[in-house]
Design a protein around this motif. Sequence first.
Motif, PDB file in Angstrom:
ATOM      1  N   SER A 184       5.427   4.217  12.265  1.00 53.97           N
ATOM      2  CA  SER A 184       6.148   5.357  12.850  1.00 53.97           C
ATOM      3  C   SER A 184       7.234   5.895  11.915  1.00 53.97           C
ATOM      4  CB  SER A 184       6.762   4.969  14.199  1.00 53.97           C
ATOM      5  OG  SER A 184       7.851   4.067  14.011  1.00 53.97           O
ATOM      6  N   LEU A 185       7.649   5.095  10.928  1.00 50.82           N
ATOM      7  CA  LEU A 185       8.677   5.542   9.977  1.00 50.82           C
ATOM      8  C   LEU A 185       8.093   6.231   8.751  1.00 50.82           C
ATOM      9  CD1 LEU A 185      10.981   2.387  10.079  1.00 50.82           C
ATOM     10  CD2 LEU A 185      11.332   4.563  11.263  1.00 50.82           C
ATOM     11  N   ALA A 186       6.774   6.117   8.577  1.00 45.66           N
ATOM     12  CA  ALA A 186       6.134   6.723   7.408  1.00 45.66           C
ATOM     13  C   ALA A 186       6.089   8.241   7.556  1.00 45.66           C
ATOM     14  CB  ALA A 186       4.720   6.181   7.248  1.00 45.66           C
ATOM     15  N   THR A 187       6.192   8.941   6.438  1.00 48.22           N
ATOM     16  CA  THR A 187       6.080  10.391   6.439  1.00 48.22           C
ATOM     17  C   THR A 187       4.651  10.812   6.728  1.00 48.22           C
ATOM     18  OG1 THR A 187       7.856  10.515   4.813  1.00 48.22           O
ATOM     19  CG2 THR A 187       6.517  12.484   5.087  1.00 48.22           C
ATOM     20  N   ASN A 188       3.702  10.166   6.061  1.00 49.09           N
ATOM     21  CA  ASN A 188       2.284  10.438   6.262  1.00 49.09           C
ATOM     22  C   ASN A 188       1.543   9.122   6.369  1.00 49.09           C
ATOM     23  OD1 ASN A 188       2.206  13.417   5.859  1.00 49.09           O
ATOM     24  ND2 ASN A 188       2.959  12.853   3.824  1.00 49.09           N
ATOM     25  N   VAL A 189       0.540   9.068   7.240  1.00 45.31           N
ATOM     26  CA  VAL A 189      -0.302   7.882   7.401  1.00 45.31           C
ATOM     27  C   VAL A 189      -1.744   8.313   7.212  1.00 45.31           C
ATOM     28  CG1 VAL A 189      -1.049   6.027   8.927  1.00 45.31           C
ATOM     29  CG2 VAL A 189       1.335   6.765   8.960  1.00 45.31           C
ATOM     30  N   ARG A 190      -2.404   7.751   6.197  1.00 48.51           N
ATOM     31  CA  ARG A 190      -3.846   7.995   6.015  1.00 48.51           C
ATOM     32  C   ARG A 190      -4.574   7.032   6.935  1.00 48.51           C
ATOM     33  NH1 ARG A 190      -6.367   8.891   0.425  1.00 48.51           N
ATOM     34  NH2 ARG A 190      -5.693  11.006   0.160  1.00 48.51           N
ATOM     35  N   LYS A 191      -5.402   7.544   7.786  1.00 46.61           N
ATOM     36  CA  LYS A 191      -6.077   6.733   8.805  1.00 46.61           C
ATOM     37  C   LYS A 191      -7.105   5.790   8.200  1.00 46.61           C
ATOM     38  CE  LYS A 191      -3.962   8.769  12.190  1.00 46.61           C
ATOM     39  NZ  LYS A 191      -2.808   8.162  12.719  1.00 46.61           N
ATOM     40  N   ALA A 192      -7.267   4.644   8.873  1.00 44.92           N
ATOM     41  CA  ALA A 192      -8.284   3.672   8.480  1.00 44.92           C
ATOM     42  C   ALA A 192      -9.632   4.098   9.015  1.00 44.92           C
ATOM     43  CB  ALA A 192      -7.926   2.287   9.006  1.00 44.92           C
ATOM     44  N   GLN A 193     -10.689   3.629   8.381  1.00 45.75           N
ATOM     45  CA  GLN A 193     -12.039   3.893   8.890  1.00 45.75           C
ATOM     46  C   GLN A 193     -12.284   3.005  10.091  1.00 45.75           C
ATOM     47  OE1 GLN A 193     -14.583   3.151   5.530  1.00 45.75           O
ATOM     48  NE2 GLN A 193     -14.324   5.231   4.762  1.00 45.75           N
ATOM     49  N   GLN A 194     -12.997   3.533  11.066  1.00 45.19           N
ATOM     50  CA  GLN A 194     -13.293   2.756  12.283  1.00 45.19           C
ATOM     51  C   GLN A 194     -14.569   1.975  12.126  1.00 45.19           C
ATOM     52  OE1 GLN A 194     -11.130   2.539  14.762  1.00 45.19           O
ATOM     53  NE2 GLN A 194      -9.781   3.918  13.680  1.00 45.19           N
TER      54      GLN A 194
END
Length: 195
Positions: free
Chosen positions: A185-195
């Motif tokens: 929640s503190l990150a500016t951007n989060v690249r999503k993980a593959q499901q």
Amino acid sequence: MAVLDGAASGGRNVGALLRPLAILLLTCALGLPLCAQASAQEYQIKAAFLYNFAKFVEWPPATFQDASGPIHICVLGSTPLDWMMEDMVRDKNVDGRALTVRKFTNISQAGNCQILFVSASEQKHQRAILESTKTSDVLTVGETDTFVAEGGVVGFNLERGRIHFDINLQAAQLQRLRISSKLLSLATNVRKAQQ
């Protein structure tokens, strides 16, 4: 800033552990500027972030020699971060694990690290470094614009005089790392993980 609960640390009061990070984030939110060049203040802030990252990442148990084995923070390349990290973590521990700091000039020397900070001085070799650590249960942290895009887990960036960080969940998944939702929640951007 809301006080975070202790769910991520097995019920312990995380408030005391988060105080340095909260102060750091408040300082950044107030807009206290940093020089665009690599300054001592910039690396003190990065050292504080690295210390706090250790509190909100779970490594596979096999990463450590035993239940009380230390968390090794390794610094690769030319940077003042290593001695600042030593001051930051002196006499501190995370979940009963001591924190140690090691400095390396070559990735082949950097075995048995839980956190690997790759300095900007290693940008020419960054892709090869990340490829060699891709499945080694290491939280890779860097400071170049391309670090997260090239497969690093956490990348620092400087925007408008403030240090922010991005997280690559896909890279964390490859490293078998669990990153707390509080840190995400503190990150500016989060690249999503593959499901």
